[in-house]
Scaffold this active site. Sequence first.
Site, short mmCIF file in Angstrom:
data_model
loop_
_atom_site.label_atom_id
_atom_site.label_comp_id
_atom_site.label_asym_id
_atom_site.label_seq_id
_atom_site.Cartn_x
_atom_site.Cartn_y
_atom_site.Cartn_z
N ASP A 93 17.11 -2.42 66.20
CA ASP A 93 15.88 -1.79 66.69
C ASP A 93 14.76 -2.05 65.69
O ASP A 93 14.95 -1.80 64.49
CB ASP A 93 16.13 -0.28 66.85
CG ASP A 93 14.91 0.49 67.34
OD1 ASP A 93 13.91 -0.14 67.71
OD2 ASP A 93 14.99 1.74 67.35
N HIS A 102 17.12 -0.54 70.74
CA HIS A 102 16.06 0.36 71.19
C HIS A 102 16.07 0.47 72.72
O HIS A 102 16.12 -0.52 73.43
CB HIS A 102 14.69 -0.13 70.73
CG HIS A 102 13.63 0.91 70.89
ND1 HIS A 102 13.44 1.89 69.95
CD2 HIS A 102 12.76 1.18 71.89
CE1 HIS A 102 12.48 2.69 70.35
NE2 HIS A 102 12.06 2.29 71.54
N SER A 129 11.94 7.56 70.92
CA SER A 129 10.94 6.49 70.79
C SER A 129 9.54 7.08 70.55
O SER A 129 9.35 7.85 69.61
CB SER A 129 10.99 5.59 72.03
OG SER A 129 10.23 4.42 71.84
#
Length: 397
Positions: free
Chosen positions: A337, A367, A183
């Site tokens: 995501d 995600h 991320s």
Amino acid sequence: ISPVIIPALFLGGVFYNFFNSDMPPGIDQPLKLRFFHSLLIATLIAGKILEKLGICSDLSLLRIVLDGIPPRRDSKLLIKDLKVDEVPLRIYQPKWPPTGKRRGILYFHGGAGTFGSIRAFERICRYIAKKCNSVVVSVGYRLAPEHPYPGQYFDCLNATLYFMRNLEEYHVDPALIIISGDSCGANFATVICQILLNRRDLPKVRAQVLLYPGLQGLDFHLPSYQQNASVPLLFRNLVIYFCFRYLNKEPSVLEDVLQNCHVPESMKRNCKKWISADIIPDEFKIRGYIPQKSTSYKPEVHEAIKEILTITFSPLLAEDSIICQLPESYIVTCEFDVFRDDGLLYKKRLEDNGVQVTWYHSESGFHGNLAFFGYGIFSFLSAKKIMDNTVNYINSL
């Protein structure tokens, strides 16, 4: 605190989840995901209430809830904590004697630069260290807004420099240094790799490992942002909200940023060759993508959040002269995501510039699924597949 409040907040999160979240067919274990998303929403609501009451900030509560549960001692690993320039590091080394020098892997955790911790990603780092017979350095960069942006990048860079200058101590092969993250941590890894290109006094990075990276703040109308706008765990509007929190700014122009009103017309034109829905393969547009009309530029919106258009925040905007020098790359994207297309666009940029890319696409992934990795029945199959594929890639180097 009344015993009624906590269940009430959870029920509030459940109802919000039910009426506002989207669970597309094919997403990994939707009922379990709904449960965790309800907890997240309840935490965000409770945090706002506690902040209004002057008890603590909403981010403080979020950090506590998402800090993870410490695993038991691991007899197969030597784990050492230290600080470098006030930055906490945790170093994982296999206890069995090395047959030769090991790989060295730096890991920057996710959490929008505002939450997350070494402890929260303990299981991932232990898994990599054991499965890859590698030395793993988990970096506890200091969090915004208390430690202002772009301090997180400097913390990650200083940790990287420390490790690269002390490879002998950890029996690490200087030709096998890997910089990784998930991320926003993958964003940090990307930027650090770009910065290190100019350092002739240090070993060259062997590979960058980027797990569902967020790499640009220019276009929030890409297909993945539209398709996954209401898919847990990361809603489209939460991306912008955490950007504001990360930069320690009030999210007063959040809706305008969602409409890309913060981007000057000249920048849109210049970057269209790198960031555009037109570049995304058609197979990723079949799930309900509708091209959006261009929106008008608003200078006051740009001024409010111009930092997200810098190369530090948006490394996808780096020039070709930088991209072409980058090391071999491994990129993970998840179908469900908002950041999916950031990974796809960076993959294309790297390949167009002659950089070797290994790509793994999680067809059922969402995600943040790695935050649950290693928690038994509470973990997700898609996260296990990502980790196993990542381990296989690292072992191939």
